[in-house]
Design a protein around this motif. Structure first.
Motif, PDB file in Angstrom:
ATOM      1  N   ARG A  72       0.821  -1.205   0.000  1.00 56.36           N
ATOM      2  CA  ARG A  72       0.000   0.000   0.000  1.00 56.36           C
ATOM      3  C   ARG A  72       0.864   1.268   0.000  1.00 56.36           C
ATOM      4  O   ARG A  72       0.575   2.226  -0.712  1.00 56.36           O
ATOM      5  N   LEU A  73       1.914   1.266   0.786  1.00 56.95           N
ATOM      6  CA  LEU A  73       2.776   2.459   0.872  1.00 56.95           C
ATOM      7  C   LEU A  73       3.485   2.710  -0.456  1.00 56.95           C
ATOM      8  O   LEU A  73       3.720   3.856  -0.837  1.00 56.95           O
ATOM      9  N   ARG A  74       3.816   1.637  -1.175  1.00 54.44           N
ATOM     10  CA  ARG A  74       4.483   1.785  -2.462  1.00 54.44           C
ATOM     11  C   ARG A  74       3.558   2.367  -3.518  1.00 54.44           C
ATOM     12  O   ARG A  74       3.998   3.133  -4.383  1.00 54.44           O
ATOM     13  N   THR A  75       2.288   2.039  -3.450  1.00 50.75           N
ATOM     14  CA  THR A  75       1.361   2.425  -4.519  1.00 50.75           C
ATOM     15  C   THR A  75       0.588   3.713  -4.239  1.00 50.75           C
ATOM     16  O   THR A  75       0.118   4.361  -5.168  1.00 50.75           O
ATOM     17  N   VAL A  76       0.428   4.074  -2.982  1.00 52.31           N
ATOM     18  CA  VAL A  76      -0.343   5.276  -2.630  1.00 52.31           C
ATOM     19  C   VAL A  76       0.622   6.453  -2.462  1.00 52.31           C
ATOM     20  O   VAL A  76       1.516   6.409  -1.607  1.00 52.31           O
ATOM     21  N   ARG A  77       0.422   7.474  -3.291  1.00 53.11           N
ATOM     22  CA  ARG A  77       1.300   8.646  -3.247  1.00 53.11           C
ATOM     23  C   ARG A  77       0.492   9.905  -2.965  1.00 53.11           C
ATOM     24  O   ARG A  77      -0.527  10.164  -3.619  1.00 53.11           O
ATOM     25  N   HIS A  78       0.952  10.671  -2.001  1.00 50.65           N
ATOM     26  CA  HIS A  78       0.293  11.936  -1.644  1.00 50.65           C
ATOM     27  C   HIS A  78       1.306  12.782  -0.860  1.00 50.65           C
ATOM     28  O   HIS A  78       2.136  12.228  -0.135  1.00 50.65           O
ATOM     29  N   PRO A  79       1.246  14.122  -1.003  1.00 50.27           N
ATOM     30  CA  PRO A  79       2.220  14.963  -0.271  1.00 50.27           C
ATOM     31  C   PRO A  79       2.186  14.785   1.228  1.00 50.27           C
ATOM     32  O   PRO A  79       3.199  15.054   1.901  1.00 50.27           O
ATOM     33  N   ASN A  80       1.068  14.326   1.779  1.00 49.85           N
ATOM     34  CA  ASN A  80       0.964  14.175   3.233  1.00 49.85           C
ATOM     35  C   ASN A  80       1.005  12.718   3.673  1.00 49.85           C
ATOM     36  O   ASN A  80       0.600  12.389   4.792  1.00 49.85           O
TER      37      ASN A  80
END
Length: 795
Positions: A72-80
């Motif tokens: 999940r951390l690898r695929t979900v990208r967001h500034p926060n």
């Protein structure tokens, strides 16, 4: 655990030897069973964070949840959301069995609880920082719930970390799952790893495993509850022990209390959506949040909004938490300046915040941005850089100035804005000592030569002052060629009285660079003329200078020739008490802030005032005492009230007209096209010999005066070069050529050697006086150089 990790990275696990990161010291807290370590990259030493999770076998449920978190951390990208960098899974043998360890490498971050203790904020500044952090976490949760239809499941204090810019970021994605509320047939658990969530963080429906209610509730229901738990923990300063503690609202700010209660509503469908919390909460409307938000969307703002914001930013930065300003606002400010989205006033804020840094940090974080800004074509940026050069100029290295800065600054010498030309000139006081001789003598002096004939009198004055201050950085050959010509031929003949005063003081300040021959033949004759200058301030400086240079000649006369050269350095300005502080005055004059081009100091109306006003302007302008302000902006109209007592220049400097010199572009710097007067032997001889060849009219009807017919032989010898007239070199030649006159031929012994400087003939005929008017018939003896010329008696 630390020893185990160090052993693994050290090479005991063969599959981990290629891990491109070094594991450092651990933090005291981490989410669930994970361990959080400091780390560095093996390639460049950049800091990172390393998270590790170990299990005894492949079927361990924690390892399965950990793998879900990595995916999940690898695929979900967001500034926060915490930025993912690298992950790996390693099997190791410790003698009793096999251990599997998962490693996640992310951007460097610190657990929120530790960062709060480290900052130690209190009162309003603490609430402002918490508001900014909660604002960021709320945006991350809103992104997961509303945009991705995902449920984090465990938003709490341990699932939040803080980056080096003090931004709050969400992590710990082991429980993260899709919200399958649209699937009416699903009966199993929606959150596969809900058992990792602490019971104190579970809302009522999750604690009862009511998956039907959870699926019917909006996607944000569970995470809104978790956000309420996070608010309680950061304001109470302690971890949540049990769900009932959430009812204690004494530590919650009043502006946030209503939203806090709506987040923790017992009915899932009535809980506050985090997106509405961001848009409507009064708690988020404070100076820190507004400032950071404005800078993050700076590119969307118009020029008026930017200008207004950056004008207020220096004062606003004083009111915000200093750690937040330095680590969050400062990087945004430097980025905005480098990429051109910030207004010129942003430089004031940059230097203001930069003054809070140590010298090493200033050189590392501020100077690179400033050096890049010198290449900007924005005139407002260039003006701001030059106006504040005294705040950072000393920190610039000589190599940087010579190779990167000077070429951009020098463009200001030819700018059409007089204000920018003057600022560029003043900046050289700090930059010139760091220039190589190639730029100093080969480039800078060419610009100064042009500025010394600038249309602005203040610029001409300050050019002379600057040249006097940087004279010590010039090599001896350049000083010989430039200084006297610049100070005498141009400065002393300027129609602007402060410019003449500056020339006199510059000569005094650089007196140690002149030998006695130059002082006697080139300096004293030029400054003595100004003893009758209409400006009293100029006259006082001239008399002071005359005394100083005469004292030098007297001391030189008392010493031997061998001691003369060795003692030249001690005969300069330091020996004259009246001139002490000249260099200090000039330096303070040039480093003052520039004024607007439409404003003028005391000499602003110089061209429209009488001589007395020009005198007062000199005393209030740039040619004053060390405490006076420089001549800055003055009227551009030429000064017709006074013309210095010098002949028009015909020696290669161009015509001098109202003090403005027109000069063509040349490869030379403008000062080497004059042959020094002391190199011309007996300059008076050529003048007298030329005068002897010109016929002079004599009275016809009157007897020849005895004084003229019996001229002493010494005068004739002087005409022949045997006895030079040493003052001939400063006698001003006529500005118009004399018309040839028809006279009777006379012998060589009757020629008048002073005819070259005789007054021009009258434009009207003089009526002869009659003998019957009571006047004597005896003719008066004609005066040399001023005798009246008559036409033929037949006329």
């Amino acid at each position: 655990m630390l020893n185990f990790l160090k052993g693994v990275v050290g090479g005991s696990g063969a599959t981990l030897k290629d891990l491109p990161y070094n594991v450092g010291d651990p933090y005291t807290s981490a989410w669930s069973s994970w361990s959080h370590f400091r780390g560095t990259s093996k390639d460049d030493g950049a800091p990172v964070s390393i998270f590790s999770l170990s299990g005894n076998n492949q079927q361990d449920g924690r390892l399965a949840a950990g793998r879900n978190g990595v995916k999940r951390l690898r695929t979900v990208r967001h500034p926060n959301i915490l930025s993912f960098l690298y992950s790996t899974e390693v099997e190791t043998f410790d003698g009793s069995g096999t251990k599997v360890t998962i490693y996640i490498v992310t951007e460097p971050a610190t657990p929120l609880s530790e960062k709060i203790r480290e900052l130690g904020l209190e009162g309003a500044q603490r609430d402002e920082y918490y508001a900014w952090g909660l604002h960021q976490i709320a945006k991350a949760v809103s992104f997961l719930n509303n945009d991705c239809k995902l449920v984090h499941g465990n938003v709490c204090l341990e699932s939040v970390v803080v980056t080096h810019t003090l931004d709050w970021k969400l992590q710990a994605f082991d429980v993260l799952s899709e919200h399958d509320g649209a699937n009416g047939t699903a009966t199993g658990p929606m959150l596969q790893y809900e058992w990792l969530i602490g019971s104190q963080y579970k809302p009522m429906e999750l604690a009862k495993f009511d998956w039907v209610a959870i699926r019917k509730a909006p996607p944000w229901a569970i995470d809104s509850w978790g956000l309420g738990c996070l608010i309680y923990e950061i304001f109470s300063g302690m971890r949540l022990g049990k769900t009932e503690e959430l009812r204690n609202t004494s530590s919650i700010p009043k502006s946030l209390l209503l939203d806090y209660q709506r987040l923790l509503s017992s009915t899932p469908s009535r809980r506050l959506n985090t997106s509405k919390l961001i848009d409507n909460s009064e708690f988020f409307q404070n100076k820190l949040v507004d400032t950071i938000h404005f800078m993050e969307i700076l590119s969307l703002k118009d020029s008026v909004e930017k200008d207004t914001f950056f004008r207020k930013l220096p004062n606003l930065a004083e009111q915000l938490p200093r750690q937040i300003v330095l680590k969050k606002i400062f990087p945004l400010l430097t980025s905005a300046l480098e990429y051109g989205s910030a207004a010129a006033h942003a430089l004031n804020a940059l230097l203001k915040i930069g003054s809070w840094l140590s010298a090493e940090e200033f050189n590392l974080k501020v100077l690179p941005t400033i050096i890049k800004l010198f290449a900007s074509n924005d005139r407002a940026i260039r003006v701001a850089l030059l106006q504040h050069i005294d705040q950072y100029g000393e920190s610039l290295s000589a190599q940087v100035v010579d190779e990167q800065v000077y070429s951009h600054v020098a463009a200001g010498f030819a700018d059409t804005s007089a204000f920018l030309r003057e600022l560029t000139l003043k900046s050289m006081l700090l930059l010139a000592p760091k220039l190589s001789q190639r730029n100093l003598s080969g480039s800078l002096l060419k610009y100064l030569s042009k500025l010394q004939v600038d249309e602005e009198p203040a610029i001409r004055t300050n050019t002379t002052i600057l040249l006097g201050n940087i004279a010590s950085y010039l090599n001896e050959g350049t000083r010989k060629r430039v200084l006297i010509n610049a100070f005498t031929v141009r400065a002393l003949r300027d129609t602007f009285s402060p410019a003449r005063g500056a020339g006199v003081m510059a000569l005094c300040a650089t007196s140690s660079y002149y030998d006695t021959n130059e002082i006697a033949t080139r300096i004293l004759p030029n400054i003595v003329v100004l003893t009758i200058d209409p400006d009293s301030d100029v006259r006082s400086k001239v008399f002071q200078a005359v005394d100083q240079f005469l004292q030098i000649l007297k001391q030189s006369n008392e010493k031997s020739y061998a001691e003369d050269t060795a003692g030249a350095g001690s005969l300069g300005i330091a020996g004259m008490p009246g001139n002490i502080g000249l260099l200090e005055w000039a330096m303070s004059s040039l480093t003052l802030k520039g004024k607007s081009s439409d404003q003028a100091p005391g000499a602003a109306a110089y061209s429209t005032r009488p001589v007395a006003t020009a005198t007062s302007a000199a005393s209030s302008g740039g040619i004053g005492t060390p405490s006076t302000a420089p001549v800055s902006r003055v009227s551009t109209s030429p000064d017709f009230t006074y013309q210095p007592p010098y002949p028009a220049s015909t020696d290669g400097w161009g015509e001098i007209e109202n003090g403005i010199h027109e000069e063509q572009d040349s490869d030379k710097d403008g000062w080497d096209d004059i042959e020094p007067e002391w190199l011309k032997p007996f300059p008076s001889l050529a003048n007298i010999q030329a005068a002897q060849k010109r016929p002079v009219s004599q009275p016809v009807s009157q007897p020849k005066p005895q004084a003229v017919s019996s001229r002493p032989k010494s005068t004739t010898k002087a005409a022949k070069g045997e006895d030079d007239d040493l003052w001939g070199s400063i006698a001003p030649p006529p500005k118009v050529a004399l018309k040839s006159l028809k006279v009777k031929p006379s012998g060589a012994e009757e020629e008048d050697p002073w005819a070259a400087i005789a007054a021009p003939p009258p434009t009207t005929k003089v009526k002869p006086l009659s003998a019957g008017r009571g006047r004597g018939t005896k003719p008066a003896a004609p005066k040399l150089g001023a005798q009246r010329k008559r036409t033929s008696s037949t006329g």
